[in-house]
Design a protein around this motif. Structure first.
Motif, PDB file in Angstrom:
ATOM      1  N   GLN A   1       0.838  -1.201   0.000  1.00  0.00           N
ATOM      2  CA  GLN A   1       0.000   0.000   0.000  1.00  0.00           C
ATOM      3  C   GLN A   1       0.876   1.256   0.000  1.00  0.00           C
ATOM      4  N   ALA A   2       2.031   1.163   0.646  1.00  0.00           N
ATOM      5  CA  ALA A   2       2.960   2.296   0.658  1.00  0.00           C
ATOM      6  C   ALA A   2       3.428   2.619  -0.761  1.00  0.00           C
ATOM      7  N   HIS A   3       3.660   1.591  -1.554  1.00  0.00           N
ATOM      8  CA  HIS A   3       4.053   1.781  -2.946  1.00  0.00           C
ATOM      9  C   HIS A   3       2.961   2.492  -3.719  1.00  0.00           C
ATOM     10  N   GLN A   4       1.729   2.087  -3.517  1.00  0.00           N
ATOM     11  CA  GLN A   4       0.614   2.721  -4.211  1.00  0.00           C
ATOM     12  C   GLN A   4       0.459   4.171  -3.774  1.00  0.00           C
ATOM     13  N   LEU A   5       0.674   4.446  -2.486  1.00  0.00           N
ATOM     14  CA  LEU A   5       0.637   5.821  -1.996  1.00  0.00           C
ATOM     15  C   LEU A   5       1.723   6.652  -2.671  1.00  0.00           C
ATOM     16  N   LEU A   6       2.897   6.077  -2.821  1.00  0.00           N
ATOM     17  CA  LEU A   6       3.998   6.767  -3.485  1.00  0.00           C
ATOM     18  C   LEU A   6       3.635   7.135  -4.909  1.00  0.00           C
ATOM     19  N   LEU A   7       3.140   6.176  -5.670  1.00  0.00           N
ATOM     20  CA  LEU A   7       2.806   6.443  -7.075  1.00  0.00           C
ATOM     21  C   LEU A   7       1.667   7.454  -7.195  1.00  0.00           C
ATOM     22  N   ASN A   8       0.662   7.314  -6.366  1.00  0.00           N
ATOM     23  CA  ASN A   8      -0.477   8.247  -6.408  1.00  0.00           C
ATOM     24  C   ASN A   8      -0.014   9.678  -6.134  1.00  0.00           C
ATOM     25  N   THR A   9       0.872   9.826  -5.167  1.00  0.00           N
ATOM     26  CA  THR A   9       1.373  11.156  -4.810  1.00  0.00           C
ATOM     27  C   THR A   9       2.209  11.744  -5.942  1.00  0.00           C
ATOM     28  N   LEU A  10       3.077  10.937  -6.510  1.00  0.00           N
ATOM     29  CA  LEU A  10       3.918  11.427  -7.604  1.00  0.00           C
ATOM     30  C   LEU A  10       3.082  11.831  -8.812  1.00  0.00           C
ATOM     31  N   GLU A  11       2.080  11.046  -9.123  1.00  0.00           N
ATOM     32  CA  GLU A  11       1.221  11.357 -10.265  1.00  0.00           C
ATOM     33  C   GLU A  11       0.427  12.632 -10.019  1.00  0.00           C
ATOM     34  N   THR A  12      -0.012  12.835  -8.795  1.00  0.00           N
ATOM     35  CA  THR A  12      -0.796  14.028  -8.462  1.00  0.00           C
ATOM     36  C   THR A  12       0.009  15.300  -8.674  1.00  0.00           C
ATOM     37  N   TYR A  13       1.320  15.231  -8.411  1.00  0.00           N
ATOM     38  CA  TYR A  13       2.145  16.438  -8.487  1.00  0.00           C
ATOM     39  C   TYR A  13       3.113  16.416  -9.675  1.00  0.00           C
ATOM     40  N   ASN A  14       2.668  15.728 -10.734  1.00  0.00           N
ATOM     41  CA  ASN A  14       3.321  15.805 -12.045  1.00  0.00           C
ATOM     42  C   ASN A  14       4.762  15.317 -12.062  1.00  0.00           C
ATOM     43  N   TYR A  15       5.006  14.217 -11.380  1.00  0.00           N
ATOM     44  CA  TYR A  15       6.318  13.595 -11.462  1.00  0.00           C
ATOM     45  C   TYR A  15       6.271  12.466 -12.487  1.00  0.00           C
ATOM     46  N   TYR A  16       7.250  12.487 -13.386  1.00  0.00           N
ATOM     47  CA  TYR A  16       7.461  11.346 -14.270  1.00  0.00           C
ATOM     48  C   TYR A  16       8.411  10.397 -13.550  1.00  0.00           C
TER      49      TYR A  16
END
Length: 352
Positions: A127-142
């Motif tokens: 779940q921590a991994h999914q939180l990481l990806l969701n956060t990065l996508e929200t703030y425009n990280y490739y």
């Protein structure tokens, strides 16, 4: 100059990787709650400001003052290891990571341009991994994700880890790839440097001995693809301080317990199993043992394990650090070369 925050900094493996890549950087803070790790860090890097405190205890205004260009982080892996309870985000040791993803990154005006994260294999299912990806996508990280082990690059140690490198883009990104890659390019320059640091050593091959033609199999590489030619593979001998070391030999009682459960290799080996923080305390599954030319069985020394992790040759442990503490710190550390390769790719630096 690149302003670097080293989070969950441990004994400074990320710092060593920055030096390996020859980046123009300044570490504005190294943060870890382990006072023993911080002692080792400060002994090797006395000019770096070290904070012995929790990530979640640092207020937002401090993060704004730092105005970091890059976050390097290796959050605690215990919530995700196969041997642990796998409590994921319910494990209090993820509190710092959650704080970064849910509080600091969303509110921070001066967000880091780059992020590099390392964790244990298995993190990618959490779940921590999914939180990481969701956060990065929200703030425009490739971002790009990898499962890599030093053995893929001919370094004779299996240490499969999850890595993520991310770069913030000015415009919104519509497509993100969930692909986790098991190979990477652009490592030739650093590989030449590692070969110079640990050159091939000549050794005497006794008439009755044999050359270990170790196959690097899935058992050791965990399905990671070997990325170099077979003639470039390095041997355990290249990383040894000396072949014999009576201070680290197993006694008869230890031998009776170890011989049936341990992986025992010689100086000719092209692989070794992952060294964990319990090396020297338990036998099974904690790392390989070494058979000397005089047919004695010994542990690898902390310095030799640091060599296999590609720490610089002048890296050291202060005298007050015990052997057991050094093993524990190294078991929680990372491979400097692999992180260096990821930095090469994150900053798109040339291999030439």
């Amino acid at each position: 100059m690149l302003r670097v925050l080293e989070l969950f900094s441990g004994i400074g493996g990320m710092h060593c990787a920055l030096d390996l890549v020859d980046l123009n950087y300044e570490i504005i803070a190294a943060i870890d709650i382990n006072p023993i790790a911080n002692l080792v860090y400060s002994s090797n890097f006395p000019n770096v400001p070290i904070m012995n405190r929790t990530i979640e205890g640092i207020p937002l205004n401090q993060w704004e003052k730092w105005h970091a260009d890059i976050w390097l982080m290796s959050p605690p892996c215990q919530p995700f290891t196969r041997q642990g309870k796998q409590e994921d985000l319910n494990d209090r040791r993820t509190n710092g990571f959650i704080y970064l993803m849910k509080t600091i990154l969303p509110q921070l005006q001066s967000k880091p341009k780059y992020i590099l994260l390392e964790n244990v294999s298995g993190f990618e299912y959490s779940q921590a991994h999914q939180l990481l990806l969701n956060t990065l996508e929200t703030y425009n990280y490739y971002y790009q994700q990898y499962l890599l082990s030093p053995i893929q690059f001919g370094i004779p140690n299996s240490r499969l880890r999850y890595y993520l490198i991310a770069k913030q883009e000015e415009k919104s990104i519509d497509i993100h790839s969930s692909l986790i890659q098991t190979r990477i390019s652009n490592f030739e320059r650093l590989y030449k440097k590692i070969r110079q640091q640990f050159p091939s050593k000549e050794f005497f091959l006794e008439e009755n001995s044999f050359y270990e033609n170790d196959q690097i199999t899935n058992k050791c590489s965990h399905s990671s693809e070997i990325l170099i030619d077979s003639n470039q593979l390095m041997l355990i001998n290249d990383f040894l301080i000396s072949n014999e070391n009576s201070n680290f030999e197993l006694d008869e009682k230890q031998l009776k317990r170890a011989l049936h459960v341990c992986d025992i290799i010689t100086c000719h080996a092209k692989r070794s199993f992952c060294f964990t923080k319990s090396y020297g305390k338990y036998f099974e599954g904690t790392g390989s043992l070494f058979r000397t030319l005089s047919n004695r069985i010994r542990y690898f020394t902390p310095q030799e394990i640091a060599n296999l992790h590609c720490f610089p040759l002048n890296y050291h442990f202060p005298e007050q650090i015990t052997i057991r503490q050094a093993y524990s710190l190294l078991g929680n550390s990372l491979n400097v070369f692999v992180v260096g390769v990821l930095l090469e790719n994150l900053f798109e630096r040339s291999s030439t």
